[in-house]
Design an enzyme around this catalytic site. Structure first.
Site, PDB file in Angstrom:
ATOM      1  N   GLY A 296     -12.388  36.866  47.395  1.00  0.00           N
ATOM      2  CA  GLY A 296     -12.291  35.485  47.870  1.00  0.00           C
ATOM      3  C   GLY A 296     -10.957  34.810  47.680  1.00  0.00           C
ATOM      4  O   GLY A 296     -10.864  33.578  47.792  1.00  0.00           O
TER       5      GLY A 296
ATOM      6  N   ASP B 205      -6.364  53.330  63.112  1.00  0.00           N
ATOM      7  CA  ASP B 205      -5.575  52.150  63.458  1.00  0.00           C
ATOM      8  C   ASP B 205      -4.085  52.453  63.412  1.00  0.00           C
ATOM      9  O   ASP B 205      -3.279  51.755  64.039  1.00  0.00           O
ATOM     10  CB  ASP B 205      -5.923  50.965  62.560  1.00  0.00           C
ATOM     11  CG  ASP B 205      -5.764  51.249  61.075  1.00  0.00           C
ATOM     12  OD1 ASP B 205      -5.689  52.429  60.695  1.00  0.00           O
ATOM     13  OD2 ASP B 205      -5.732  50.283  60.285  1.00  0.00           O
TER      14      ASP B 205
ATOM     15  N   CYS C 216      -2.900  52.878  51.435  1.00  0.00           N
ATOM     16  CA  CYS C 216      -1.755  53.780  51.433  1.00  0.00           C
ATOM     17  C   CYS C 216      -0.486  53.172  50.827  1.00  0.00           C
ATOM     18  O   CYS C 216      -0.404  51.984  50.548  1.00  0.00           O
ATOM     19  CB  CYS C 216      -1.443  54.264  52.844  1.00  0.00           C
ATOM     20  SG  CYS C 216      -2.875  54.901  53.736  1.00  0.00           S
TER      21      CYS C 216
ATOM     22  N   VAL D 281      -9.318  55.672  54.708  1.00  0.00           N
ATOM     23  CA  VAL D 281     -10.324  54.622  54.902  1.00  0.00           C
ATOM     24  C   VAL D 281     -10.892  54.666  56.321  1.00  0.00           C
ATOM     25  O   VAL D 281     -12.093  54.501  56.520  1.00  0.00           O
ATOM     26  CB  VAL D 281      -9.715  53.224  54.617  1.00  0.00           C
ATOM     27  CG1 VAL D 281     -10.690  52.113  54.984  1.00  0.00           C
ATOM     28  CG2 VAL D 281      -9.318  53.109  53.149  1.00  0.00           C
TER      29      VAL D 281
END
Length: 625
Positions: A383, A106, A2, A53
């Site tokens: 990574g 969340d 977002c 998501v």
């Protein structure tokens, strides 16, 4: 992921500014292509663009609490971007304290956490986030940025409040803000530095990683809530290896929580291979579909590869070997110079950055890679930060870089041709006081480094290098990953940026980090059961770059135009003789990679000044005039 934006003005009724707020929100549509919204009251506007998501149906923002505050307004309203990886545990804890939830997002956990614990709730968060909360009881805006600065957040103080956004473009959409910069404010871009908090646009600021900002009537205060600390490392080598692996297993598992397709970037290097291997192992344990993995390559790159100290081996063969070893569904995105030089692509990359910071062709290829990945997934693991944590860069071992009285990457870069002093007029460099600026930044950064009493000279210097790399180099990489990913609506997650791992590894002595004699020894052993032997032995190789004389010629042509065109913002400052020397080297096919980065970065700086109509002023400009 977002994008968030907003405006506080205690002297203005923002109900009259709906069109401005809508324009600010609209600038972030690439960050949030799925939905958008605005919450408005007299002195506050919160805007949001959503990339769905988690809890796809119910996570709409801005989100407000059902409890009522003054004037029957919601007690608090939140606009939030990012991910909180421990939201399930926090939700359980809050439910035990009597909180009731309307969604599985969340976002609501962050909002309820603030209502329960106030601003201290930030210490409970594990994640990457930029958060804006309006508290109607206190008439106060709270802005929060995650500890490592994975998610961006910018703000612009005004006479009666503040304007903020996930990207500068949201702030620039407000007519109170003018795109201007003093020549002196371009020093960071010239030096390839990211000074925490500093932005080239005059008056604009970046909320520093690990900081929060409180905006009340007549007062704006910024406070640090997290910082790296020096602590004795008391674990022996076997315990350290086990701890690192346990942390990585937990981190990757948390960061795989998603209600949309998730993949992993896989270069065939140690860092991304470790993340992908753990992720695929988790998929297999859950009985889920195999993990999709992605890497980038260039036409003819692997077939005609010639190694050097920066890239001793090509990525492609190693990525395929790892994919076969772990059982992922692998994709190689192959690019050529025509795609990298596409004017529309390059303009999109410039607009995604908003700022004159860049990684030359690496930005463009990363954007194209992410655009291809987005056709398959919405979330990508990667990574980044392992080299910063475990000491994978050349400058951790290079004697000249270790002893340099400057940032070590600047020392190595200048030695290889990446030095703006070689391309601009000496009077311009002198007026900017670029050398003094670099020295001041370096010593200011050194003054922040925490140390242990009795620490030996070598360990003390290694701790300094680690701190500088984590706080002054890593932010550029995280900016790049965020901007290039969000330009395609792709959320990038970086497991090695989990603050628990960062705090632990930062304090491991250098002798233990390199106990086997090879860089990143600890990570190699921690991942030994996951990866093929060839990858465990492979030396670090930098992100691939195109090697095509036609690409170099196109860049030098663009620099020549900027040098000789009176309409170019950089025309007064570029040294024509230096440009001609680089042109001759390009014609002879002897332009080094670092010289090419200097050329491309300079062209991008000129393009930024032109595209954003930046009013450039200051003593250096006045001297020329």
């Amino acid at each position: 992921m977002c994008g968030i934006t907003g405006w506080v003005d205690f002297a203005r009724d923002l109900h009259t500014q709906v069109s401005v707020v809508d324009a600010m929100v609209e600038t972030l549509v690439r960050r949030g292509p799925d939905d958008g919204g605005v919450w408005l009251d007299t002195h506050i506007a919160l805007g949001h663009r959503r990339l769905a998501v988690i809890d796809l149906a119910h996570g709409t923002q801005p989100m407000h609490a059902p409890e009522r505050g003054p004037r029957d307004l919601p007690r608090a309203v939140i606009s939030y971007g990012g991910e909180i990886y421990n939201f399930r545990e926090l939700r359980t804890e809050l439910a035990g304290l009597g909180h009731r939830f309307r969604t599985n997002s969340d976002t609501e956990v962050a909002l309820r956490g603030y209502l329960q614990w106030g601003v201290e709730f930030v210490h409970r968060l594990n994640g990457m986030y930029s958060i804006a909360i309006w508290d109607t009881d206190r008439d106060e805006l709270l802005l929060i940025r995650d500890r490592l600065g994975v998610k961006p957040l910018f703000y612009y103080p005004t006479e009666h409040g503040v304007i903020f956004g996930s990207e500068p473009k949201a702030i620039l959409a407000n007519p109170l803000v003018r795109a201007s910069a003093a020549a002196e404010e371009l020093c960071d871009a010239l030096l390839f530095l990211r000074t925490p908090g500093r932005v080239p646009f005059r008056g604009m600021r970046e909320l520093k990683p690990g900081h929060l900002l409180r905006v009340r009537r007549g007062r704006i205060t910024e406070k640090r809530y997290w910082a790296l600390e020096a602590r004795p490392h008391t674990d022996d080598l076997p315990t350290t290896i086990v701890t690192i692996r346990e942390l990585l297993d937990d981190i990757v598992a948390r960061q795989m929580i998603s209600d949309v397709p998730l993949c992993s970037l896989l270069s065939g290097g140690l860092d991304s291979s470790t993340v992908a291997a753990i992720a695929q192992r988790n998929r297999r344990a859950d009985g889920a579909a195999q993990l999709a993995t992605f890497c980038v390559d260039f036409t003819g790159h692997t077939e005609n590869f010639q190694g050097d100290p920066i890239r001793p081996t090509p990525d492609g063969p190693y990525a395929l070997e790892v994919a076969h070893h772990i059982g992922s569904q692998h994709h190689t995105v192959v690019l050529d110079q025509s795609r990298l030089l596409d004017p529309l692509v390059r303009q999109t990359v410039l607009r995604a950055w908003d700022l004159p910071f860049n990684f030359a062709d690496l930005d463009v290829s990363l954007y194209l890679l992410f655009a291809a990945v987005r056709e398959h997934a919405t979330v990508a693991l990667s990574g980044e930060a392992a080299d910063e944590l475990f000491g994978g860069y050349l400058w951790f071992a290079d004697p000249a870089a270790r002893s340099a009285e400057t940032f070590p990457w600047l020392k190595l870069g200048a030695h290889r041709g990446l030095d703006p002093r070689s391309l601009f007029h000496p009077w311009f460099i002198d007026e900017l006081k670029l050398t003094e600026y670099e020295a001041d930044l370096y010593h200011s950064a050194l003054a922040e480094v925490p140390h242990l009493d009795g620490e030996g000279r070598a360990d003390r210097r290694t701790r300094e290098l680690s701190y500088l790399t984590l706080t002054r180099w890593l932010p550029i990489l995280l900016d790049k990953k965020d901007r290039m990913g969000m330009a395609s609506g792709l959320e990038g997650r970086v497991p090695f940026c989990d603050h628990r791992l960062v705090e632990y590894v930062f304090n491991i002595p250098w002798a233990m980090k390199t106990f086997s004699g090879q860089e990143k020894s600890l990570l190699r052993v921690a991942a030994a059961d996951l990866l093929p032997e060839s990858v465990l032995r492979r030396r670090k190789a930098a992100y691939p770059t195109i090697r095509d004389p036609a690409y170099d010629r196109a860049l030098i042509d663009a620099l020549t135009v900027q040098s000789y065109s009176g309409d170019s913002p950089l025309h007064p400052f570029l040294d024509g003789d230096a440009v001609r020397r680089l042109t001759a080297k390009t014609a002879a096919d002897s332009l080094s990679e670092f010289e090419r980065i200097l050329v491309e970065s300079t062209v991008r700086l000129g393009d930024w000044l032109h595209t954003y109509h930046v009013d450039l002023d200051g003593s250096a400009v006045d001297t020329y005039r």
